[in-house]
Design a protein around this motif. Structure first.
Motif, PDB file in Angstrom:
ATOM      1  N   PHE A 186       0.837  -1.204   0.000  1.00 49.07           N
ATOM      2  CA  PHE A 186       0.000   0.000   0.000  1.00 49.07           C
ATOM      3  C   PHE A 186       0.870   1.252   0.000  1.00 49.07           C
ATOM      4  O   PHE A 186       0.629   2.199  -0.769  1.00 49.07           O
ATOM      5  N   LEU A 187       1.872   1.287   0.876  1.00 50.33           N
ATOM      6  CA  LEU A 187       2.738   2.462   0.968  1.00 50.33           C
ATOM      7  C   LEU A 187       3.532   2.672  -0.318  1.00 50.33           C
ATOM      8  O   LEU A 187       3.805   3.805  -0.712  1.00 50.33           O
ATOM      9  N   ALA A 188       3.884   1.569  -0.989  1.00 51.48           N
ATOM     10  CA  ALA A 188       4.585   1.681  -2.272  1.00 51.48           C
ATOM     11  C   ALA A 188       3.699   2.359  -3.311  1.00 51.48           C
ATOM     12  O   ALA A 188       4.154   3.224  -4.075  1.00 51.48           O
ATOM     13  N   GLY A 189       2.409   1.966  -3.361  1.00 48.70           N
ATOM     14  CA  GLY A 189       1.489   2.601  -4.301  1.00 48.70           C
ATOM     15  C   GLY A 189       1.271   4.068  -3.986  1.00 48.70           C
ATOM     16  O   GLY A 189       1.217   4.909  -4.899  1.00 48.70           O
ATOM     17  N   ALA A 190       1.170   4.387  -2.698  1.00 47.33           N
ATOM     18  CA  ALA A 190       1.006   5.790  -2.310  1.00 47.33           C
ATOM     19  C   ALA A 190       2.240   6.605  -2.687  1.00 47.33           C
ATOM     20  O   ALA A 190       2.135   7.715  -3.223  1.00 47.33           O
ATOM     21  N   ALA A 191       3.425   6.035  -2.421  1.00 55.20           N
ATOM     22  CA  ALA A 191       4.668   6.729  -2.766  1.00 55.20           C
ATOM     23  C   ALA A 191       4.747   7.005  -4.262  1.00 55.20           C
ATOM     24  O   ALA A 191       5.245   8.056  -4.692  1.00 55.20           O
ATOM     25  N   MET A 192       4.253   6.060  -5.077  1.00 57.77           N
ATOM     26  CA  MET A 192       4.311   6.236  -6.523  1.00 57.77           C
ATOM     27  C   MET A 192       3.532   7.475  -6.958  1.00 57.77           C
ATOM     28  O   MET A 192       3.972   8.218  -7.840  1.00 57.77           O
ATOM     29  N   LEU A 193       2.390   7.715  -6.335  1.00 59.18           N
ATOM     30  CA  LEU A 193       1.592   8.898  -6.677  1.00 59.18           C
ATOM     31  C   LEU A 193       2.336  10.182  -6.333  1.00 59.18           C
ATOM     32  O   LEU A 193       2.357  11.141  -7.110  1.00 59.18           O
ATOM     33  N   ASN A 194       2.966  10.208  -5.157  1.00 57.01           N
ATOM     34  CA  ASN A 194       3.718  11.392  -4.742  1.00 57.01           C
ATOM     35  C   ASN A 194       4.923  11.631  -5.654  1.00 57.01           C
ATOM     36  O   ASN A 194       5.197  12.762  -6.074  1.00 57.01           O
ATOM     37  N   ILE A 195       5.625  10.555  -5.981  1.00 57.99           N
ATOM     38  CA  ILE A 195       6.843  10.687  -6.781  1.00 57.99           C
ATOM     39  C   ILE A 195       6.519  11.026  -8.231  1.00 57.99           C
ATOM     40  O   ILE A 195       7.312  11.694  -8.914  1.00 57.99           O
ATOM     41  N   MET A 196       5.344  10.596  -8.721  1.00 57.51           N
ATOM     42  CA  MET A 196       4.898  11.058 -10.045  1.00 57.51           C
ATOM     43  C   MET A 196       4.883  12.578 -10.100  1.00 57.51           C
ATOM     44  O   MET A 196       5.340  13.192 -11.062  1.00 57.51           O
ATOM     45  N   ALA A 197       4.345  13.174  -9.040  1.00 61.05           N
ATOM     46  CA  ALA A 197       4.264  14.635  -9.001  1.00 61.05           C
ATOM     47  C   ALA A 197       5.641  15.270  -8.864  1.00 61.05           C
ATOM     48  O   ALA A 197       5.945  16.275  -9.518  1.00 61.05           O
ATOM     49  N   ILE A 198       6.502  14.663  -8.030  1.00 62.93           N
ATOM     50  CA  ILE A 198       7.844  15.220  -7.831  1.00 62.93           C
ATOM     51  C   ILE A 198       8.600  15.328  -9.142  1.00 62.93           C
ATOM     52  O   ILE A 198       9.102  16.393  -9.527  1.00 62.93           O
ATOM     53  N   GLY A 209       0.057  19.765 -27.108  1.00 64.06           N
ATOM     54  CA  GLY A 209       0.758  20.988 -27.452  1.00 64.06           C
ATOM     55  C   GLY A 209       0.995  21.917 -26.280  1.00 64.06           C
ATOM     56  O   GLY A 209       1.527  23.012 -26.454  1.00 64.06           O
ATOM     57  N   GLY A 210       0.613  21.511 -25.075  1.00 62.07           N
ATOM     58  CA  GLY A 210       0.798  22.362 -23.900  1.00 62.07           C
ATOM     59  C   GLY A 210       1.006  21.543 -22.644  1.00 62.07           C
ATOM     60  O   GLY A 210       0.889  20.310 -22.647  1.00 62.07           O
ATOM     61  N   TYR A 211       1.287  22.232 -21.541  1.00 63.88           N
ATOM     62  CA  TYR A 211       1.553  21.578 -20.265  1.00 63.88           C
ATOM     63  C   TYR A 211       0.314  21.443 -19.377  1.00 63.88           C
ATOM     64  O   TYR A 211       0.330  20.689 -18.403  1.00 63.88           O
ATOM     65  N   GLU A 212      -0.760  22.196 -19.684  1.00 64.02           N
ATOM     66  CA  GLU A 212      -1.884  22.300 -18.759  1.00 64.02           C
ATOM     67  C   GLU A 212      -2.506  20.952 -18.382  1.00 64.02           C
ATOM     68  O   GLU A 212      -2.708  20.675 -17.178  1.00 64.02           O
ATOM     69  N   PRO A 213      -2.851  20.071 -19.328  1.00 59.48           N
ATOM     70  CA  PRO A 213      -3.458  18.784 -18.934  1.00 59.48           C
ATOM     71  C   PRO A 213      -2.527  17.946 -18.056  1.00 59.48           C
ATOM     72  O   PRO A 213      -2.987  17.280 -17.124  1.00 59.48           O
ATOM     73  N   ALA A 214      -1.233  17.984 -18.352  1.00 59.18           N
ATOM     74  CA  ALA A 214      -0.280  17.220 -17.551  1.00 59.18           C
ATOM     75  C   ALA A 214      -0.209  17.754 -16.126  1.00 59.18           C
ATOM     76  O   ALA A 214      -0.143  16.986 -15.158  1.00 59.18           O
ATOM     77  N   LEU A 215      -0.224  19.076 -15.968  1.00 55.75           N
ATOM     78  CA  LEU A 215      -0.173  19.675 -14.629  1.00 55.75           C
ATOM     79  C   LEU A 215      -1.398  19.292 -13.807  1.00 55.75           C
ATOM     80  O   LEU A 215      -1.295  18.993 -12.612  1.00 55.75           O
ATOM     81  N   LEU A 216      -2.561  19.273 -14.437  1.00 57.26           N
ATOM     82  CA  LEU A 216      -3.778  18.874 -13.724  1.00 57.26           C
ATOM     83  C   LEU A 216      -3.717  17.407 -13.315  1.00 57.26           C
ATOM     84  O   LEU A 216      -4.161  17.042 -12.210  1.00 57.26           O
ATOM     85  N   ALA A 217      -3.163  16.557 -14.180  1.00 57.91           N
ATOM     86  CA  ALA A 217      -3.030  15.134 -13.847  1.00 57.91           C
ATOM     87  C   ALA A 217      -2.071  14.935 -12.674  1.00 57.91           C
ATOM     88  O   ALA A 217      -2.328  14.125 -11.769  1.00 57.91           O
ATOM     89  N   LEU A 218      -0.963  15.676 -12.664  1.00 53.61           N
ATOM     90  CA  LEU A 218       0.001  15.570 -11.565  1.00 53.61           C
ATOM     91  C   LEU A 218      -0.616  16.056 -10.250  1.00 53.61           C
ATOM     92  O   LEU A 218      -0.393  15.461  -9.185  1.00 53.61           O
ATOM     93  N   GLY A 219      -1.404  17.121 -10.316  1.00 52.98           N
ATOM     94  CA  GLY A 219      -2.088  17.601  -9.124  1.00 52.98           C
ATOM     95  C   GLY A 219      -3.088  16.581  -8.600  1.00 52.98           C
ATOM     96  O   GLY A 219      -3.211  16.391  -7.379  1.00 52.98           O
ATOM     97  N   GLY A 220      -3.774  15.893  -9.489  1.00 51.23           N
ATOM     98  CA  GLY A 220      -4.707  14.856  -9.072  1.00 51.23           C
ATOM     99  C   GLY A 220      -4.006  13.703  -8.382  1.00 51.23           C
ATOM    100  O   GLY A 220      -4.501  13.161  -7.383  1.00 51.23           O
ATOM    101  N   ALA A 221      -2.849  13.300  -8.908  1.00 53.12           N
ATOM    102  CA  ALA A 221      -2.074  12.213  -8.291  1.00 53.12           C
ATOM    103  C   ALA A 221      -1.636  12.601  -6.883  1.00 53.12           C
ATOM    104  O   ALA A 221      -1.702  11.786  -5.952  1.00 53.12           O
ATOM    105  N   LEU A 222      -1.208  13.849  -6.700  1.00 54.48           N
ATOM    106  CA  LEU A 222      -0.753  14.305  -5.387  1.00 54.48           C
ATOM    107  C   LEU A 222      -1.911  14.352  -4.388  1.00 54.48           C
ATOM    108  O   LEU A 222      -1.759  13.947  -3.224  1.00 54.48           O
TER     109      LEU A 222
END
Length: 438
Positions: free
Chosen positions: A255-267, A405-418
């Protein structure tokens, strides 16, 4: 029984003496480890600055760069657990030295990149060489620091990664501004000059680090006994598997490994791409890009130190993780929706602060849940699976950027993961399963 009571009595300390001993150990152990983490993180993420010129020089698309930035973590994932078990067996002095020398050599070898294949191979090998360093240091800290001090210690140690971005960002920009010299392009000089310190520190680590308190000539017998007895008593209360590999079947670790993956995706989704994001938003020079890129991490250094100290003082982990994660997620949303570069920079500052502040408190949870040989495998499992987020974050950011063509969708996805990371950890620490680490 009387003998055990007498031994504990001899090892007893007043609260003031305990605090003084923790400070003494901290000053002896942490500055060098922070410096090591500084160069480790610099060698890991300087590819983001190299990309400002390397991508154009070698014809890399955003998808190719994202794959190369992230494939580092595939090598890290495959070799993490064996490396951490080796550290537990051979000792930190020998194994951390080996890790640092080998990754320094491969970091310098990145000057040999000539195309997509060599880029991917060298990034993969760099990850394999560095595997075991971070969880190895976490394991090392469980030998030296009682549980009540670990959030504060982790915050201070993690300054190495953040300071590498505060100092390393303008330094990388300065190196890039020097242009081509002695037949090497500026991005090649970046890899070479920032790889050499790892080799030198690896040699020093062999002579400087002390494996356990019982081996420390700089501790008195009384101080040594108190540390050994205190940490042994804490480890005795932990419900842990006896065989090191049995920890890999522990659902708490998974469980902690999966949680860490979400945080590190954002990092790493933000860290690997931030120089290009800043450069494109403001049309800045390389040096200016480095200076602006350092600002979010300057805020982060202050915030995560205060957050870790407050978490230790109150004994709370779940709220400190949740609120920081949600604040960071809000920062990603603000950056994605920003109508000006200044507002975007404010959002990135908030995002970076939330990511690292929640991350440093997060690592105190597995450090409390696992110990001994079990911790060697468990911390490596959590970090290795978690670091797959280091592959997913940069790769999908590049893929989404190519598609949209932009960063906006990726930034929203990273925020969701965090945000999801924060919620999951809150639920875990609120349950009976996570109480021991709260």
């Amino acid at each position: 029984m009387h003998a055990e009571t007498a031994t504990l009595a001899k090892a007893a300390m007043s609260p003031a003496d305990e605090a003084a001993l923790i400070r003494k150990v901290s000053w002896r152990v942490l500055p060098f480890l922070i410096l090591c983490f500084f160069v480790a993180f610099l060698d890991r993420v300087n590819v983001g600055f190299a990309a400002l010129h390397m991508n154009r020089s070698l014809g890399f698309t955003p998808t190719v760069f994202g794959l190369g930035a992230g494939i580092f973590f595939i090598g890290y994932f495959l070799f993490e657990i064996p490396s951490n078990l080796a550290l537990h067996r051979f000792g930190a002095r020998v194994w951390i030295s080996r890790i640092m020398i080998s990754w320094g050599v491969l970091a310098c070898a990145c000057v040999l990149v000539r195309g997509e294949t060599s880029f991917l191979v060298l990034r993969f090998l760099l990850g394999a060489a560095e595997a075991g360093f971070f969880p190895g240091v976490l394991l090392y800290m469980t030998y030296w620091f009682p549980a009540a001090a670990r959030a504060r210690v982790m915050s201070v140690f993690s300054l190495g990664s953040v300071v590498s971005l505060v100092i390393g960002s303008p330094l990388s920009g300065l190196v890039l501004s020097l242009g081509t010299r002695a037949g090497l392009e500026n991005w090649q000089w970046l890899f070479l000059l920032e790889g050499i310190p790892s080799i030198l520190l690896g040699v020093i680590a062999f002579f400087f680090l002390t494996d356990r308190p019982r081996d420390a000539r700089w501790l008195s017998d009384h101080e040594c006994r108190w540390l050994e007895n205190t940490i042994s008593r804490e480890q005795a209360t932990v419900d842990r598997p006896h065989h090191p590999l049995a920890a890999l079947r522990d659902p708490r670790g998974l469980f902690l490994a999966g949680a860490a993956m979400l945080n590190i995706m954002a990092i790493y989704g933000v860290t690997m791409w931030l120089p290009q994001l800043v450069h494109s938003a403001g049309h800045l020079t390389d040096l200016q890009t480095g200076l602006v890129t350092s600002l979010p991490f300057l805020c982060t250094a202050v915030a995560m130190t205060l957050n870790g100290a407050h978490s230790d003082r109150t004994g709370d982990r779940k709220w400190h993780i949740l609120l920081c994660a949600l604040g960071g997620a809000a920062g990603f949303v603000l950056t994605a929706l920003a109508t000006s570069p200044l507002l975007g920079l404010l959002g990135i500052c908030l995002a970076a602060t939330g990511i690292w502040s929640s991350n440093t408190v997060f690592w105190t949870v597995p450090m409390r849940l696992f110990s001994g040989a079990s911790a060697a495998a468990s911390l490596a499992l959590i970090n290795s699976i978690g670091n797959l987020g280091g592959f997913l974050g940069p790769y999908f950011t590049g893929w989404i950027r190519s598609a949209s063509g932009g960063y906006e969708p990726a930034l929203l996805a990273l925020g969701g993961a965090l945000a999801l990371f924060g919620v999951l950890m809150f639920v875990f620490l609120n349950s009976n399963t996570g109480k021991a680490g709260s």
